[in-house]
Design an enzyme around this catalytic site. Structure first.
Site, PDB file in Angstrom:
ATOM      1  N   LEU A 125     -26.610  -5.950  -9.819  1.00  0.00           N
ATOM      2  CA  LEU A 125     -25.309  -6.300 -10.373  1.00  0.00           C
ATOM      3  C   LEU A 125     -25.373  -7.633 -11.110  1.00  0.00           C
ATOM      4  O   LEU A 125     -26.146  -8.516 -10.761  1.00  0.00           O
ATOM      5  CB  LEU A 125     -24.262  -6.395  -9.261  1.00  0.00           C
ATOM      6  CG  LEU A 125     -24.128  -5.153  -8.375  1.00  0.00           C
ATOM      7  CD1 LEU A 125     -23.079  -5.405  -7.300  1.00  0.00           C
ATOM      8  CD2 LEU A 125     -23.793  -3.920  -9.186  1.00  0.00           C
ATOM      9  N   ASP A 126     -24.520  -7.774 -12.112  1.00  0.00           N
ATOM     10  CA  ASP A 126     -24.430  -9.047 -12.830  1.00  0.00           C
ATOM     11  C   ASP A 126     -23.195  -9.813 -12.355  1.00  0.00           C
ATOM     12  O   ASP A 126     -22.544  -9.418 -11.382  1.00  0.00           O
ATOM     13  CB  ASP A 126     -24.439  -8.824 -14.345  1.00  0.00           C
ATOM     14  CG  ASP A 126     -23.288  -7.976 -14.841  1.00  0.00           C
ATOM     15  OD1 ASP A 126     -22.282  -7.831 -14.121  1.00  0.00           O
ATOM     16  OD2 ASP A 126     -23.391  -7.450 -15.961  1.00  0.00           O
ATOM     17  N   SER A 127     -22.876 -10.885 -13.024  1.00  0.00           N
ATOM     18  CA  SER A 127     -21.755 -11.731 -12.605  1.00  0.00           C
ATOM     19  C   SER A 127     -20.402 -11.037 -12.747  1.00  0.00           C
ATOM     20  O   SER A 127     -19.404 -11.511 -12.204  1.00  0.00           O
ATOM     21  CB  SER A 127     -21.762 -13.042 -13.389  1.00  0.00           C
ATOM     22  OG  SER A 127     -21.634 -12.783 -14.769  1.00  0.00           O
TER      23      SER A 127
ATOM     24  N   ASN B  97     -19.975  -8.090 -11.559  1.00  0.00           N
ATOM     25  CA  ASN B  97     -20.005  -7.196 -10.403  1.00  0.00           C
ATOM     26  C   ASN B  97     -20.198  -5.720 -10.787  1.00  0.00           C
ATOM     27  O   ASN B  97     -19.706  -4.821 -10.126  1.00  0.00           O
ATOM     28  CB  ASN B  97     -18.751  -7.362  -9.539  1.00  0.00           C
ATOM     29  CG  ASN B  97     -18.990  -6.914  -8.110  1.00  0.00           C
ATOM     30  OD1 ASN B  97     -20.100  -7.022  -7.598  1.00  0.00           O
ATOM     31  ND2 ASN B  97     -17.960  -6.418  -7.468  1.00  0.00           N
ATOM     32  N   HIS B  98     -20.899  -5.487 -11.902  1.00  0.00           N
ATOM     33  CA  HIS B  98     -21.305  -4.121 -12.241  1.00  0.00           C
ATOM     34  C   HIS B  98     -22.775  -4.149 -12.640  1.00  0.00           C
ATOM     35  O   HIS B  98     -23.367  -5.204 -12.819  1.00  0.00           O
ATOM     36  CB  HIS B  98     -20.419  -3.491 -13.320  1.00  0.00           C
ATOM     37  CG  HIS B  98     -20.364  -4.211 -14.631  1.00  0.00           C
ATOM     38  ND1 HIS B  98     -21.421  -4.248 -15.506  1.00  0.00           N
ATOM     39  CD2 HIS B  98     -19.372  -4.912 -15.214  1.00  0.00           C
ATOM     40  CE1 HIS B  98     -21.078  -4.940 -16.577  1.00  0.00           C
ATOM     41  NE2 HIS B  98     -19.834  -5.370 -16.425  1.00  0.00           N
TER      42      HIS B  98
END
Length: 134
Positions: free
Chosen positions: A14-16, A18-19
């Site tokens: 996940l990235d910042s 949240n996906h």
């Protein structure tokens, strides 16, 4: 032949926002292509030992929807083009509810140990690499 690979989204993908990070989808596609090759009896380790490699030459990817932590994903892989030294896969990543996250066409080429384009040896030309007629 269409092949389906399943996986669950892990926290470190996940990235910042949240996906799943866009770059991670490339890893999913690679994993699914190797799973496809394994399923059709194309032994990539034997291909390497024979002095050949499959290089990705182009990726056309379209991001459609986000995947999130613990989503179950299904990656459909299908050979849609095959020539003497190159081919192309169509891949679609879907969530369990059928939502399409990614559509991609991935072009590849067979190269020898010097990195030069090279015909795929006959013993590795499995019938499932040949695209089905539409």
């Amino acid at each position: 032949m269409k092949h389906i690979t399943e996986l669950i989204v892990r926290p470190y993908e996940l990235d910042s926002y949240n996906h799943v990070n866009n770059a991670v989808y490339q890893n999913y596609l690679e994993y699914a292509r190797m799973d496809y090759l394994h399923a059709i009896g194309f032994r990539y380790s034997d291909f390497i030992n024979a002095g050949f490699f499959l290089y990705v030459t182009h990726v056309d990817i379209h991001y459609k929807a986000s995947a999130r932590l613990d989503d179950k994903l299904f990656i459909e892989s299908e050979s849609i083009k095959l020539k003497i030294v190159q081919g192309e896969f169509k891949q679609i990543i879907r969530k369990e509810d059928g939502t399409v996250c990614v559509e991609a066409n991935v072009a590849w080429a067979s190269v020898n140990k010097e990195g030069r384009p090279s015909k795929i040896p006959d013993e590795f030309m499995v019938k499932e690499l040949i695209p089905e007629s539409k």
